[in-house]
Scaffold this motif. Sequence first.
Motif, PDB file in Angstrom:
ATOM      1  N   ASP B  57     -58.739  22.050 -48.963  1.00  0.00           N
ATOM      2  CA  ASP B  57     -59.368  20.776 -48.778  1.00  0.00           C
ATOM      3  C   ASP B  57     -60.447  21.218 -47.750  1.00  0.00           C
ATOM      4  N   ARG B 123     -62.354  17.740 -56.261  1.00  0.00           N
ATOM      5  CA  ARG B 123     -61.224  16.731 -55.775  1.00  0.00           C
ATOM      6  C   ARG B 123     -60.558  17.440 -54.713  1.00  0.00           C
ATOM      7  N   ASN B 124     -59.964  16.596 -53.761  1.00  0.00           N
ATOM      8  CA  ASN B 124     -59.080  16.779 -52.891  1.00  0.00           C
ATOM      9  C   ASN B 124     -57.717  17.020 -53.312  1.00  0.00           C
ATOM     10  N   ASP B 127     -55.550  12.791 -51.027  1.00  0.00           N
ATOM     11  CA  ASP B 127     -56.391  11.680 -50.763  1.00  0.00           C
ATOM     12  C   ASP B 127     -56.778  11.818 -49.091  1.00  0.00           C
ATOM     13  N   LYS B 129     -59.816  11.247 -47.803  1.00  0.00           N
ATOM     14  CA  LYS B 129     -60.463  10.184 -47.338  1.00  0.00           C
ATOM     15  C   LYS B 129     -59.594   8.983 -46.625  1.00  0.00           C
ATOM     16  N   ALA B 130     -58.500   8.768 -47.304  1.00  0.00           N
ATOM     17  CA  ALA B 130     -57.720   7.536 -47.016  1.00  0.00           C
ATOM     18  C   ALA B 130     -56.973   7.616 -45.706  1.00  0.00           C
ATOM     19  N   GLN B 192     -48.211  13.689 -47.124  1.00  0.00           N
ATOM     20  CA  GLN B 192     -48.625  13.397 -48.366  1.00  0.00           C
ATOM     21  C   GLN B 192     -48.507  14.718 -48.906  1.00  0.00           C
TER      22      GLN B 192
END
Lengths: 86, 650
Positions: B57, B123-124, B127, B129-130, B192
Amino acid sequence: MLSFAFMEKKQEMLLSELLPGQKATIVRFTTEDIFLKLMEMGCLPGEDIEIVKIAPLKDPVSVSVAGYVLSLRLDEAKHIVVSINH
Amino acid sequence: MIDLPGSYSLYPRRMDEEVSYKVVLNQDEAIKADVIIAVADASSLKRNLLFCTQIIDLKRPMVIALTMIDLARKKGIHVNTKELERELGVPIVAVNPRKNKGIDHLKKAIELISGPLYKPAVRNFIDVKALAPQAIDTVKNTVPGISDYEAVHYLIKHETFNLPYQVQQKIEQAEIDNNFNHTKTQAEEILQRYNRIGQIMNQAVSFPDPNKRSIITERLDNIFLHRFWGYITLLLVLFLLFQSIFLFASYPMDWIEWGTAAFSGWLSEALPNNYFTDLLINGVIAGLGGIIIFIPQIMILFGLITLLEDTGYMARISFLTDRIMRSVGLNGKSVMPMISGFACAVPAIMSTRNIENKKERLLTILITPLMSCSARLPVFIILIGLVIPNNYLLGFINIQGLVMMGLYMLGLVFALIVSYVAKWFIHIKEKSFFILELPMYRAPRWKNALHTMAEKVKIFVVEAGKIILMISLALWALSSFGPKKRMAEAHNTYMTELSKPNADTTLVEEQYAAAKLENSFAGIMGKAIEPSIRPLGYDWKIGIALITSFAAREVFVGTMATLYSVQDDGKENVALREKMRAATFSDGTKIFTLATGISLMIFYVFAMQCLSTLVIVKRETGTWKWPIIQVIYMTGLAYALGLLTYQLLK
């Protein structure tokens, strides 16, 4: 339905109170300090955990979790809440 | 290609993890990585993938090298590399360095991703960003060009990054504005990641019951962690470790000493007799010799430590000793450095890096020089031979040997006492953890050991060598130069003595060497401190030896030999002992009585007479504060206990 009710009322205890060989599941951690480190090492809520050995001087203890064996001080094990597997 | 210390996650806790972290996050000034090769162990893939997906990431060119596939297969784990590659979005190559397999594939993959056309996946893995949308945006605006996940690390670790003041301020503000919680964010991230890793593992990896443990490891642990046999094995291993550093290192150390001496001898024959030759021989070459003399001990210790770590026994040592060490403020990982300190404090202190807790690491560093190292041995040997009778207690216990053992024990006991006391004075707010993996036992990787040995020697020679050499030169100057008038007088006496008929040239030479040292700045200092060391039973000659041996304890013997005008013959020093035995104070009383001898031995047990240790402590703690504290507390202890001993025994 009955069996579900029974499962939800599973007995919670601290990892430090577990006997060697007793199988349990991690429920939660009671302190913020160590749980990051534990989680990084794969020690997550929902994982099965078991005390493998107790050091000759009663502390630390070795636990089997997520496929490997960790050494924990009793002070640290006190902060891990587990439920006994039947 | 740089090999970085391994880690469980991108959030560093130990000092060596910090090094890897800085490089991977592009925060290391010296090392800029073009490509990151993450080495993952297929036999415990789940945990290894946490670290890998964190690096993924960061969006830097990377490839995952999957090792231990054979071991994994034996455990019943089968990895579908292609499937895994698709899910993670980075190249994965199975390698087996032991059998040289997959290395070509790895090289090809590196070429591919370092090419100009390669772009990391957009794409990570999770998520990111969240985790903290606004805060991440603010950081990305402040530091352009970084990925979402890098932004998270800026938020958490920016204090340790080298950033302009305004940038630091803005990040700080972003944290406050968005109520950014470090622990919660990290916990959420890890949860996560493991969630997603779990899903992927279900598709790409087949594995048996994860809690099935190795039978061999369990059987070995039944012995190695046994309440009785466990400690017996431990003592045996530590004894062997200590013996091998002590014994094996003594041969190469003798060769180095012999080599330096031979080279110096040859040079003094070949070069004209002047100050430059003296500077070259007694300053530069002696200084360099004093540095390389540590190499055998460093190599042997780190070789053995790596083998112990590799086989898995190291973690068991910590497991067995943690409870005892904790009672004095240390932890199970302090045992290794302390035992190694019996051979040499320099590699011992270098090996404290794997102690995670800063306070426990510092305490270990502070007390390790109290363990009686091999450089104290020549001093103890000559003094014991001088004042302790070579008799037997109960017919079989040698009293000289008993005293020697007593000196070693004294250092050890005081190390524990000092740690117990110092733990109340050192305030570092960090909870002590002792979470450590007890890995499966396995065969050691010899290459790995060789690699570590070379690495540690390089660190010592390159980083500590410079300072050691400089201070050695300063000490050389102190003991070679003196006030002009006094040096000239010594020279005149020498010339008159030499011109006398049937003068014994060797004797006169030796007397001149003694006179020069006596009148040098070091000599004058030694005489000046005589009043303050007189209560310990020492005369000015001992005073001079204390000063010259500040850089290294064993110099004591050489200085005494010069001052008493005898050749330092290295081993037995019979002539020196005779002269020391006969030496008297001006009032005619003997200098080397039992009281003085024991007082001096105790002084050397405690005094911080080792330059290399001080320099390495500075390197490991990053400041001169701790070496200075060590000099003060150790010399203080040495003085107080030396005084007490002399006054009680005299």
